[in-house]
Write an enzyme that holds these catalytic residues in place. Structure first.
Site, PDB file in Angstrom:
ATOM      1  N   HIS A 245       0.848  -1.202   0.000  1.00 44.26           N
ATOM      2  CA  HIS A 245       0.000   0.000   0.000  1.00 44.26           C
ATOM      3  C   HIS A 245       0.875   1.240   0.000  1.00 44.26           C
ATOM      4  O   HIS A 245       1.898   1.293   0.692  1.00 44.26           O
ATOM      5  CB  HIS A 245      -0.957   0.005   1.194  1.00 44.26           C
ATOM      6  CG  HIS A 245      -0.298   0.113   2.534  1.00 44.26           C
ATOM      7  ND1 HIS A 245      -0.029   1.329   3.149  1.00 44.26           N
ATOM      8  CD2 HIS A 245       0.151  -0.830   3.395  1.00 44.26           C
ATOM      9  CE1 HIS A 245       0.540   1.121   4.321  1.00 44.26           C
ATOM     10  NE2 HIS A 245       0.677  -0.179   4.499  1.00 44.26           N
TER      11      HIS A 245
ATOM     12  N   ASP B 183       6.552   1.645   6.496  1.00 44.19           N
ATOM     13  CA  ASP B 183       5.127   1.330   6.388  1.00 44.19           C
ATOM     14  C   ASP B 183       4.451   2.293   5.413  1.00 44.19           C
ATOM     15  O   ASP B 183       3.871   3.288   5.820  1.00 44.19           O
ATOM     16  CB  ASP B 183       4.485   1.439   7.773  1.00 44.19           C
ATOM     17  CG  ASP B 183       3.024   1.035   7.787  1.00 44.19           C
ATOM     18  OD1 ASP B 183       2.597   0.339   6.849  1.00 44.19           O
ATOM     19  OD2 ASP B 183       2.314   1.438   8.722  1.00 44.19           O
TER      20      ASP B 183
ATOM     21  N   GLU C 278      -4.902   1.435   2.933  1.00 43.91           N
ATOM     22  CA  GLU C 278      -4.740   0.333   3.891  1.00 43.91           C
ATOM     23  C   GLU C 278      -4.799   0.809   5.325  1.00 43.91           C
ATOM     24  O   GLU C 278      -5.360   0.134   6.197  1.00 43.91           O
ATOM     25  CB  GLU C 278      -3.405  -0.367   3.624  1.00 43.91           C
ATOM     26  CG  GLU C 278      -3.184  -1.653   4.416  1.00 43.91           C
ATOM     27  CD  GLU C 278      -2.497  -1.446   5.759  1.00 43.91           C
ATOM     28  OE1 GLU C 278      -2.400  -2.418   6.531  1.00 43.91           O
ATOM     29  OE2 GLU C 278      -2.073  -0.301   6.044  1.00 43.91           O
ATOM     30  N   GLU C 279      -4.232   1.975   5.586  1.00 43.78           N
ATOM     31  CA  GLU C 279      -4.109   2.442   6.967  1.00 43.78           C
ATOM     32  C   GLU C 279      -5.448   2.763   7.617  1.00 43.78           C
ATOM     33  O   GLU C 279      -5.544   2.811   8.843  1.00 43.78           O
ATOM     34  CB  GLU C 279      -3.205   3.681   7.020  1.00 43.78           C
ATOM     35  CG  GLU C 279      -1.770   3.436   6.611  1.00 43.78           C
ATOM     36  CD  GLU C 279      -1.000   2.569   7.597  1.00 43.78           C
ATOM     37  OE1 GLU C 279      -1.580   2.165   8.615  1.00 43.78           O
ATOM     38  OE2 GLU C 279       0.182   2.289   7.341  1.00 43.78           O
TER      39      GLU C 279
ATOM     40  N   GLU D 210       4.596  -5.679   3.861  1.00 48.60           N
ATOM     41  CA  GLU D 210       4.098  -4.725   4.861  1.00 48.60           C
ATOM     42  C   GLU D 210       5.240  -4.173   5.706  1.00 48.60           C
ATOM     43  O   GLU D 210       6.387  -4.579   5.570  1.00 48.60           O
ATOM     44  CB  GLU D 210       3.069  -5.400   5.773  1.00 48.60           C
ATOM     45  CG  GLU D 210       1.638  -4.973   5.534  1.00 48.60           C
ATOM     46  CD  GLU D 210       1.370  -3.519   5.880  1.00 48.60           C
ATOM     47  OE1 GLU D 210       2.266  -2.833   6.415  1.00 48.60           O
ATOM     48  OE2 GLU D 210       0.260  -3.048   5.618  1.00 48.60           O
TER      49      GLU D 210
ATOM     50  N   HIS E 238       4.461   4.385  12.871  1.00 44.46           N
ATOM     51  CA  HIS E 238       3.405   5.402  12.779  1.00 44.46           C
ATOM     52  C   HIS E 238       3.822   6.739  13.400  1.00 44.46           C
ATOM     53  O   HIS E 238       2.986   7.470  13.921  1.00 44.46           O
ATOM     54  CB  HIS E 238       2.099   4.913  13.409  1.00 44.46           C
ATOM     55  CG  HIS E 238       1.361   3.928  12.566  1.00 44.46           C
ATOM     56  ND1 HIS E 238       0.134   3.403  12.915  1.00 44.46           N
ATOM     57  CD2 HIS E 238       1.677   3.361  11.370  1.00 44.46           C
ATOM     58  CE1 HIS E 238      -0.282   2.559  11.988  1.00 44.46           C
ATOM     59  NE2 HIS E 238       0.653   2.514  11.036  1.00 44.46           N
TER      60      HIS E 238
END
EC number: 3.4.-.-
Length: 969
Positions: free
Chosen positions: A166, A178, A216-217, A242, A315
């Protein structure tokens, strides 16, 4: 013989050296592999694959210039860049393709590019029920990029393989790991698989579908949108890439079955264990990846490969190129190329069943060895081995013990009296002393393990989060605690009451301990299909082998009834005729009964603290009456004369025991066990150490560290009593240092920062806005009250958070956001709140209404209802049959286009209660662009600026800012 024993015999120096070398070398290797990704391949290997790591890194730097969540303008820029790069790669390789309609499985070209979401063309829209929440419905419009590289065989003959990543990031992370590394890896994979033959290219047997999905998130939305695309019906197998950390090695997170996992063996540097897969299966890992959609929605079979550490950067703004590396990028890319080449060149029908589905594989067990070798086994094979190993070795041990007993050579559990016995005035042993040492390992194991558990409770009481930044000091403290306690007990017992059976008892009793663990493994496989206990089989097999060797050693001994004891004092062995059989019998039974515990008489002030063979029973100068018949002086006391092969004060009959078999036992029980258990321990340590920021119970984490610390040292327990005190003294110094550090050190650091979660909510009707900061309950109050200027003295409430279990939420009136552009004039942002959302509600019937809503400068909104809907909302591609919606999330591929939603509630007369109540709802829109926070979200800018250096902000929900308006229907 003495020289040989000093080199390979079971003596302190050889045992100490082998133990230290083995543990230090293996632990060092495991730590190096864990911390350091493999080097980037040399140019020859890169040319073989047709990839360019510098080009991939350059792409990653472009992708990570800004935060780019789905609901942000930079997301469109990233999409345009990726689309241009794909077209550039295809053009450079002499192929081209562009389409949005899948006509058939037989194409004239070799590559098709699908821009799913191109203006003026229908894209893939999807409506679905939120996972784990029946009252949540999501509508999403996809903007995926799909590249279909055709194989030599058509898709209806051999299904293509899907590789997915993604390209959206979270609103607080740049997305280097990510999932930027995966995205640029797919660009290089496309480049590799579309090379012309003149450049070393090779057309795959099966096709390859490369998916760059968006969203995706926010709820795995991009993969769900892909499921609506015609191409999604072609692949039966997949590789999902991922990132759940920020660098390091990419691990095989999970797999559907053994058949697809075997392709990962082709990777040059495989890395992973079934333990992570079982974590998902057992529900211990709650976060999801697109893997779930491919398996559960599309029925595919495949692999989930992901970065997984360090979680403190996940994140956050530290998920950037600076904190990643080309080594990490190559580890994912190189492994993916090898895996996909194996999958696409497979011409078997293993993924193509006659009914058109992907078929079903067998549950797998997998693990790597030093990041170089990879083992894949069927779970049912492990189960069969487990049952076999539970039964067969047990029978073998029983038969061996029976045979030794039959031939009078079972020295274990024996207290056989010597016939003839030593003279009355001799202090020589009168029995085989076969019971000596039987309780040493159980006592040491329980005491040392209790010490580790107690240490875990102590750290949890005083400084539970120290493991967040200093997991290795916690490991060291637990390991040293167990070692010191176990060594003191085992070495002390050996010094006081030496026995040649201590090692054998240790193996036999540990084998029984692992037998219990094996039964647990069998139950977990049979009931839950969990294969994480594979390493227990290795421990069990090793200790069975060593216990069996200890039994075989006894075959070299004399029969117990034939053992003769020689005594010295007058340099004469006592003759048998000195003691008649009758005269001896009266004393033999009494002496034999008391020989093993030396408790023949009541203790006095002259009774020694420690007793044992060859030791006087008192420090007093007078004769001991127990060995005095009145005819001898104290200087005439006879002692047992032992062969030089006997070590220390051990039993004389042990001279016939092989001196070198301990090496075989060491090799059977230590090296492989350390590698397997150490790999699992490091994986769990990295995965769990920083979960306290997510609300995990730290006592559970610390106990997990403690359990594996015990497991890592259990293999050396049978050898501990031969290890010199120098090692333990050194370990004690380390223990003192780590103990003090773990109790007093700051739990966080600039390299391992505590995550706190931000969101700002605005009531657009009243103009009231609140800033919310969620974090660990021991630290969040202090952070807010002492470090955030706008919150000082203004915090309304701090309480347990409802969304993140185990964490605490603090809220206060913050600086107003400016996420919607306003007309010039310098008016405060509060005066423009009413323009952020526009909506119109039209009642179309009893219990029916249509709502049209639009948010400014956003493409994400949601509706919250006070009553559940009776029917599915009609919008996009509705899926019938999921009423009871209380929350409807809306995502659009276009900015400020808005949505029109038809809603249906129960009719008023059908409701059993609250007949007079009206249906109401709340319109909420989200703003997720965190790139200009100083202007648009000054509250987040303030938090980033004033957080302590050991803390870092992450997003709490999909929107950094949520604006809401309530209305009645």
């Amino acid at each position: 013989m003495t020289r040989v024993n000093s080199i390979i015999g079971f003596r302190p120096i050889p045992v100490t050296l082998l133990t230290v070398i083995t543990y230090v070398s293996l632990f060092s290797a495991l730590l190096f592999i864990d911390r350091q990704p493999p080097a980037v391949a040399k140019k020859g290997e890169l040319d073989y694959w047709g990839v360019d790591i510098e080009e991939a890194w350059s792409d990653l730097e472009v992708l990570t210039r800004d935060f780019h969540p789905y609901n942000s303008r930079p997301n469109d820029d990233v999409r345009a860049y990726l689309l241009g790069r794909v077209q550039e790669i295809l053009s450079r390789n002499g192929v081209s393709g562009f389409g949005n309609e899948l006509q058939s499985s037989g194409y004239s070209g070799t590559v098709d590019l699908f821009d799913d979401g191109i203006p003026g063309k229908p894209g893939s829209n999807v409506t679905f029920v939120g996972a784990g929440s029946e009252d949540l419905t999501v509508y999403f419009e996809g903007t995926n990029i799909i590249v279909y590289i055709h194989g030599e065989r058509p898709a209806d003959e051999l299904s293509p393989v899907l590789v997915s990543a993604h390209y959206d990031s979270v609103s607080t992370g740049y997305g280097a790991t990510d999932d930027g590394a995966a995205v640029v890896s797919i660009l290089q994979i496309i480049k590799s698989f579309t090379r012309p033959e003149s450049q070393g290219g090779k057309r795959p047997k099966r096709g390859l579908v490369a998916l760059l999905n968006n969203g995706e998130e926010d709820f795995l939305n991009g993969a769900r949108a892909f499921a609506m695309h015609p191409v999604a019906k072609l692949p039966h197998s997949f590789l999902n890439l991922e990132g759940a950390g920020a660098g390091g090695r990419a691990t095989l997170f999970r797999s559907t079955d053994a058949e697809v996992t075997k392709y990962y063996k082709r990777a040059k540097r495989p890395f992973g264990t079934i333990v992570s897969g079982d974590g998902f299966k057992a529900g211990l890992i709650r976060s999801g990846t697109d893997y779930s959609v491919f398996v559960e929605n599309l029925g595919m079979r495949g692999l989930d490969v992901a970065f997984y550490q360090p979680r403190s950067r996940y994140h956050t703004t530290e998920d950037d190129a600076r904190h990643s590396s080309k080594r990490s990028l190559w580890h994912m890319l190189g492994g993916s190329l090898a895996t996909l080449r194996g999958m696409t060149d497979d011409t078997s029908k293993v993924f193509d069943s006659p009914n058109g589905s992907a078929g079903k594989g067998h549950n797998a067990v997998w693990f790597d060895l030093f990041g170089r070798a990879f083992s894949v086994l069927h779970l049912h094979t492990i189960f069969a081995f487990t049952i076999t190993l539970i039964v067969v070795p047990f029978v073998v041990v029983l038969v061996a013990m029976w045979a030794l007993g039959h031939f009078d050579k079972l020295y274990f559990f024996s207290n056989t009296a010597y016939i003839p016995p030593p003279p009355e005035h001799s202090i020589a042993s009168r029995t085989t002393q076969g019971w000596r040492g039987v309780l040493r390992f159980p006592v040491a194991f329980v005491a040392a393990s209790a010490g580790v558990v107690g240490m875990a409770f102590l750290i949890n009481k005083i400084n539970p989060m120290v493991v967040y930044a200093s997991q290795y000091t916690v490991w060291t403290c637990f390991l040293s605690t167990w070692w010191i306690i176990a060594w003191v007990i085992l070495r002390g017992a050996d010094a006081v009451r030496p026995t040649a059976l201590a090692r054998g008892y240790g193996f036999l009793e540990q084998w029984l301990l692992w037998l219990v663990a094996m039964i647990g493994v069998a139950i977990s496989i049979g009931k839950s299909h969990l294969g994480s206990g594979y390493w227990v089989l290795v421990f069990y097999s090793g200790f069975f082998t060593s216990a069996f060797i200890s039994l075989l050693e006894m075959a070299a001994l004399q029969k117990k009834s034939e053992v003769k004891i020689a005594v010295s004092g007058d340099d004469q062995a006592y003759p048998p005729e000195e003691h008649s059989q009758t005269g001896a019998s009266g004393n033999i039974s009494n002496r034999a009964a008391n020989d093993d515990d030396d408790a023949g008489e009541h203790a006095t002030e002259e009774t020694p603290l420690f007793r044992g063979p060859n030791r006087p029973l008192s420090f007093a100068p007078h004769r001991n009456p127990r060995y005095d018949n009145g005819d001898h002086d104290s200087g005439d006391i006879l002692v047992e004369e032992k062969d030089e092969a006997v070590y220390g004060g051990e039993q004389g009959w042990s001279k016939d025991l092989p001196s070198w078999t301990w090496i075989l036992q060491f090799l059977a029980t230590v090296p492989l066990q350390l590698v397997l258990a150490g790999s699992v321990a490091l994986l769990l340590g990295n995965a769990l150490a920083q979960t306290g920021a997510d609300g995990s119970d730290m006592l559970t984490v610390l106990l997990g560290f403690g359990v594996f610390s015990i497991i890592l040292l259990l293999p050396v327990a049978p050898f501990l009593h031969r290890i010199t005190y120098h090692v333990t003294l050194f370990i004690f110094v380390i223990f003192v240092g780590t103990f003090i550090y773990n109790l007093a050190a700051p739990p966080f650091s600039p390299n391992a920062r505590l995550k706190v979660y931000f969101q700002q909510t605005v009531d657009l009707q009243t103009g009231e806005n609140n800033v919310h900061l969620v974090g660990h309950p021991d630290y969040i109050d202090r952070i807010v009250s002492k470090h955030i200027p706008s919150a000082k003295g203004k915090v309304d409430i701090c309480q347990a958070d409802k969304l993140k279990s185990g964490l605490r939420r603090c809220s206060w009136k913050g600086i107003a956001p400016r996420v919607v552009p306003q007309a010039p004039g310098g008016m405060p942002p509060e005066y423009g709140f009413s323009d952020w959302i526009s909506y119109n509600v039209t009642k179309t019937g009893d219990g029916k209404a249509t709502i049209k809503l639009r948010g400014r400068n956003t493409r994400a909104c949601k509706l919250l209802f006070n009553k559940p809907l009776a029917k599915s909302p009609t919008l996009g591609n509705p899926i019938p049959g999921f009423p009871n919606t209380r929350e409807l999330r809306l995502w659009s591929r276009d900015w400020e286009r808005g949505w029109s939603v038809e809603l249906t509630w129960e009719k008023e007369e059908d409701q059993e209660e609250n007949k007079d109540s009206h249906s109401s709802a709340i319109v909420v829109c989200l703003w997720s662009d965190g790139n200009k926070v100083s202007d648009e979200i000054p509250a987040l800018h303030e938090i980033r600026r004033y957080l302590p250096v050991w803390a870092i902000a992450s997003k709490l929900a999909d929107g950094l800012v949520e604006g809401s308006v309530p209305f009645m229907i």
